[in-house]
Enzyme design. Structure first.
Site, PDB file in Angstrom:
ATOM      1  N   HIS A 103       0.954  -1.228  -0.069  1.00  0.00           N
ATOM      2  CA  HIS A 103       0.060   0.026  -0.060  1.00  0.00           C
ATOM      3  C   HIS A 103       0.916   1.268   0.105  1.00  0.00           C
ATOM      4  CE1 HIS A 103       1.004  -0.759   4.197  1.00  0.00           C
ATOM      5  NE2 HIS A 103       0.934   0.718   4.410  1.00  0.00           N
ATOM      6  N   HIS A 132       5.456   5.993  -0.688  1.00  0.00           N
ATOM      7  CA  HIS A 132       6.256   4.801  -1.138  1.00  0.00           C
ATOM      8  C   HIS A 132       5.356   3.622  -0.927  1.00  0.00           C
ATOM      9  CE1 HIS A 132       7.132   5.123   3.040  1.00  0.00           C
ATOM     10  NE2 HIS A 132       7.367   3.809   2.948  1.00  0.00           N
TER      11      HIS A 132
END
Length: 179
Positions: free
Chosen positions: A37, A122
């Site tokens: 995620h 990220h």
């Protein structure tokens, strides 16, 4: 107490592409597909009542319209002593930064101030054990740094709880919000 964060889930096709890169590095604890995620805001520990307040405040972050993100490159987080995390980067996206800001503001309104560090979107690919060889880490990064995903449509985000286990964190989607 619940450990909470908001995030954008990575679609299965992109997650499978990332999973193919999750090999060849002794000492890496690769994250499972369902855990991949992009975090929007990390809130940490909260009581159930505060979590309910946060869930309500996050509904104010809904709307704004769908947008796209692109994963680009890989890298690592660490300190002067050792590297501890491998990640896939996210290209700069103003709509993503706005959504992350809305999630942070929702946390503040609910009395759960998010982390103070600068937002660096990220996807965490692996956590590294202390004995991971720095040369092998560098070689893995060099070998995968041309990563570039197709555009990922973002039309929702979620409030997740996290439970720490011996094999890493396990995430549960508590509530989903539409954009």
């Amino acid at each position: 107490m619940l450990r909470l964060f908001t995030a954008i889930a990575i679609p299965e096709d992109v997650a499978e592409t990332l999973a193919r890169r999750q090999s060849g590095l002794p000492g890496a604890r690769w994250r499972p597909l369902e855990a991949l995620h992009v975090t929007l805001a990390f809130y940490g520990e909260a009581s159930e009542r505060t979590a309910d307040d946060l869930a309500s405040e996050l509904s104010r972050a809904e709307g704004g319209g769908a947008f796209e993100i692109v994963l680009n490159g890989v890298g690592a987080f660490g300190d002067a002593h050792r590297t501890h995390t491998l990640w896939a980067g996210v290209e700069r996206s103003e709509p993503l930064n706005v959504l992350a800001g809305r999630c942070r503001a929702a946390g503040e309104r609910a009395g759960v101030p998010p982390e103070k560090r600068e937002y660096r979107p990220h996807v965490t690919l692996a956590y590294l054990k202390p004995q991971a060889n720095p040369d092998r880490i560098g070689a893995w990064i060099a070998g995968h740094n041309l990563l570039k995903s197709p555009p990922i449509r973002v039309d929702r985000f979620g409030l997740y709880s996290s439970v720490l286990t011996g094999d890493g964190s396990v995430y549960t989607l508590e509530r989903e919000y539409r954009l």
